[in-house]
Design an enzyme around this catalytic site. Structure first.
Site, PDB file in Angstrom:
ATOM      1  N   LYS A 157       0.856  -1.191   0.000  1.00  0.00           N
ATOM      2  CA  LYS A 157       0.000   0.000   0.000  1.00  0.00           C
ATOM      3  C   LYS A 157       0.886   1.232   0.000  1.00  0.00           C
ATOM      4  O   LYS A 157       1.894   1.290   0.726  1.00  0.00           O
ATOM      5  CB  LYS A 157      -0.911  -0.025   1.239  1.00  0.00           C
ATOM      6  CG  LYS A 157      -1.949   1.080   1.281  1.00  0.00           C
ATOM      7  CD  LYS A 157      -2.917   0.884   2.454  1.00  0.00           C
ATOM      8  CE  LYS A 157      -3.949   1.983   2.555  1.00  0.00           C
ATOM      9  NZ  LYS A 157      -4.888   1.804   3.679  1.00  0.00           N
ATOM     10  N   SER A 203      -9.871   2.025   2.626  1.00  0.00           N
ATOM     11  CA  SER A 203      -8.913   2.730   1.810  1.00  0.00           C
ATOM     12  C   SER A 203      -7.889   1.847   1.113  1.00  0.00           C
ATOM     13  O   SER A 203      -7.254   2.275   0.164  1.00  0.00           O
ATOM     14  CB  SER A 203      -8.177   3.768   2.654  1.00  0.00           C
ATOM     15  OG  SER A 203      -7.388   3.138   3.648  1.00  0.00           O
ATOM     16  N   SER A 260     -10.225  -0.263   6.878  1.00  0.00           N
ATOM     17  CA  SER A 260      -9.616  -0.161   5.550  1.00  0.00           C
ATOM     18  C   SER A 260      -8.946  -1.406   5.014  1.00  0.00           C
ATOM     19  O   SER A 260      -8.583  -1.445   3.844  1.00  0.00           O
ATOM     20  CB  SER A 260      -8.598   0.972   5.529  1.00  0.00           C
ATOM     21  OG  SER A 260      -9.269   2.181   5.330  1.00  0.00           O
TER      22      SER A 260
END
Ligand code: GLN
Length: 481
Positions: free
Chosen positions: A80, A155, A179
């Site tokens: 990420k 997210s 997330s």
């Protein structure tokens, strides 16, 4: 063989048995990204040359016994884009960090490298991890691999789309209020939010420091156990990580079974208005499968659940407003060309660099921390957070794990949740456990009639990841039959 389809355990075995090389594995992922990521958009950047060079080095090391200390030697993993990997970009999907290159490795990345993993590719996310659809990324659109007219969740939407679309072997995500779990549910993968403190955050761009955790996003529960074993543990650089030994999570899965598991059903999580009927059906079926597999169902109450959303949207923005103060156009990141003095350097750099949701959070956070309002909002939210935590303590005195829906709906269409409050409601089921600091997973539970994946959430007490993974695995097996 389509090597990109493999998970961690399968890749590990194939490499150990000499069925293929790391170069072949990495090349297969790269080819897949070329073929499919134009449409999906999971990756922001991918250093192909670097990944192939690392794969070649891994293959060479394996020939001389290097796999003995590095059990995952030569397996690529997507990261990420808020986790620092030395020499790679780290944008947090924000214009303010466009072009920024990390000067050091986050501790989780150091751990990955020691175990032999190759950090390969940076995946998209909501800007600074604020959002539930990845639509808040300032740097690109990510589509759900199961239906490209829909969002991947957020997210950690890039991580979930990469895993769910077989664009990687596994990925790292982060979870502050949901997330990892919500996008895992939307994209049909397994996601684990570890207990607060289980995994170091050193080198992970902070959103809300009393909540943030890094965790695995994988194709199977086994893979999450393997990966969590690599990530977890004490770190001198992160004072929230206790010295408790890290159990062998993967070994704990041997003989995983639902038999005798006391599984809690929280009445506050069921029949919530706004829950999609297909999510309700799949959750009910999941509960029935657990019972059929031997779980004892126990109704429990988490009476302060209704306050969790309000508490989260005070505490998380408050912490974000402090954490994001470092982006001032001076030390790194975007610097406004229109600045005339030091004050306008700060204001213009931030106004140009941050997107609307990040600004909204900073404004909310600054407000709730301002003198005169601090006690009324922030102080009170902290007290209610303690009550929410106690709800979980009481529940876990009676049950081993809780089973709940993961998100109120399956993946929604782009633009469907324009209003920030509707978007915030996505995390209804994932926020309370984040506030309590306990661990939780999302495990694929079935498909809607439109073919969209839906996950269920399991929640266990703090530092009970072994139990969480066992229950998750037992469910994964029950769901497959
Ligand atoms: N969707 C939630 C938010 O916008 C949670 C985000 C997260 O866990 N990073 O804050």
């Amino acid at each position: 063989m389509e090597l990109y389809k493999l998970g961690i355990r399968q890749a590990q075995k194939g490499l150990a048995d000499g069925d293929f090389t790391s170069v072949e594995l990495v090349q297969s992922v790269i080819d897949r990204v070329h073929e499919r990521d134009g449409e999906i958009g999971a990756y922001l950047t991918f250093d192909e040359t670097g990944a192939l060079a690392a794969a070649k080095a891994a293959d060479d090391a394996r020939r001389t016994g290097g796999a003995a200390d590095a059990p995952f030697l030569g397996i690529p993993i997507a990261i990420k884009d808020l986790i620092n990997v030395k020499g790679q970009p780290c944008t947090c999907a924000s214009k303010i960090l466009e072009g920024y290159v990390s000067p050091y490795d986050a501790t989780v990345v150091t751990n990955l490298r020691k175990a032999g993993f190759i950090p390969a590719g940076r995946v998209n996310m909501d800007e600074f991890a604020m959002g539930s659809s990845t639509e808040n990324s300032a740097l690109g659109v990510t589509r759900n691999p199961h239906d490209t007219t829909r969002v991947p969740g957020g997210s950690s939407g890039g991580s979930a789309a990469a895993v769910g679309g077989d664009l990687c072997i596994a990925a790292l995500g982060t979870d502050t209020g949901g997330s990892i779990r919500q996008p895992a549910s939307f994209c049909g993968c397994v996601g684990v939010k570890p207990s607060y403190g289980r995994v170091s955050r050193y080198g992970v761009t902070a959103f809300a420091s009393s909540l943030d955790q890094v965790g695995p996003m994988t194709k199977t529960v086994d893979d999450s156990a393997l990966l969590l074993g690599v990530l977890a543990g004490h770190d001198e650089m992160d004072g929230t990580t206790p010295r408790d030994p890290v159990p062998d999570y993967a070994a704990a899965l041997d003989g995983a079974s639902m038999k005798g598991v006391r599984l809690g059903l929280a009445k506050e999580y069921m029949n919530v208005s706004g829950m999609d009927p297909e999510v309700k059906r799949i959750t009910d079926e999941a509960i029935a499968k657990c019972e059929a597999a031997g779980a004892e169902l126990v109704e429990v109450s988490l009476p302060h659940t209704e306050y969790a959303m309000a508490v989260y949207y005070i505490i998380a923005p408050a912490e974000a407003s402090a954490n994001l103060a470092r982006f001032d156009g001076v030390r790194y990141g975007h610097r406004s060309a229109a600045a005339k003095d030091v004050f306008s350097l700060y204001t213009k750099s931030r106004a140009e660099g941050f997107g609307p949701e990040v600004k909204r959070r900073i404004i909310m956070g600054t407000y709730v921390l301002s003198s005169g309002y601090y006690d009324a909002y922030y102080g009170r939210a902290q007290r209610v957070r303690t009550l929410i935590k106690r709800d979980f303590d009481r529940a876990f005195a009676k049950v081993d794990a809780l089973i709940t829906p993961c998100a109120p709906t399956p993946a929604f269409k782009f633009g469907a949740n324009q209003d920030p409050l509707t978007m915030y409601l996505n995390d209804l089921y994932t926020i309370p456990s984040a506030l309590a600091g306990v661990c939780a997973s999302s495990v694929p539970a079935g498909l809607t009639k439109d073919g969209l994946p839906v996950g269920v959430q399991f929640i266990c007490g703090g530092f009970e990841e072994s139990k969480l993974l066992c229950v998750s695995k037992a469910f994964e097996m029950a769901a497959a039959t």
